[in-house]
Structures are given as structure tokens and as C-alpha cells.
Design a protein around this motif. Sequence first.
Motif: not given
Length: 134
Positions: A12-13, A31-35, A40-43, A62-63
Motif C-alpha cells: 500500500q502507499p 526516504a522511499v515513497e510509494f504514493a 508499482q513505483s516509488f521515488r 522507479v518502476r
Amino acid sequence: MELVAVFERPKQPARFGIRVLQSPAAHVEVAVEFATAAAQSFRVFLNGTALGAPEVFVSDPVRMLDGEAEVSLDIFVDRSLVEVFAQGGRAAVTVAVAPEGSAAGVELFSAEQSTGLSLRSITAYAMGCMWAAA
């Protein structure tokens, strides 16, 4: 110092990561963030503003590839630089900082809404000086 951290891919996010060059007054946050709900991807966010960096640096998205169940971070911490490589180098972010002499702490974190996260492994390596003695 080099830190290699592997987290389980969130379902989940989520926002999570590692704080380096930690001192009582400041730190650099990786920090890694899955929004999105599908994760499916993060920044990667690299925030060194508390240690003199002019802004927060952010990677391109980043996918996650099919079958990838983990998020890997390779973090290099030098006297004045923090470099982060995610997923084997598919994302890279660097920040120049001016840490205090005592800034050597490391701390894991996750945002309040980030539940069910798992750190699979973390390894720290000491690094010597790259300059040869004269």
C-alpha cells in the motif's frame, strides 16, 4: 560508510527510509515513497536541508519490475556527501552537506500511515579514505 538496506516491497502507499549523519540537532533523511495504492513505483527523496543542503532532491519515478519483492538502497555517507542508489542503480540521488563533527548516527523510520513494513536486512561497511598518504 556504506549502508546496504533491503526492505520488503509495501502493499500500500508508504513512506520509509533511513536517517544518516544523525546528531542531536539534525540529520539527512533518505526516504522511499510509494504514493499509489498498487505500489508499482516509488521515488527516492534525499533531504539534507538541516545540514546545509539548498533543497530536497528527488529521483525520477522507479518502476518496480515484475517479480521484484524488495526495495534496495545502497547509501554512501562521506564527510560532505550522501549518495543513494536504489534498485541496483535505477535511481541515484546525491546531496552535499556540512555535518557537525559528532553527526554519525543512523536511524530507521516510517511514516505513521505506513504499516506492515519489513526491513529484510541492513549491513554497514566502513570505508577508508580515498586519498593516498603522501
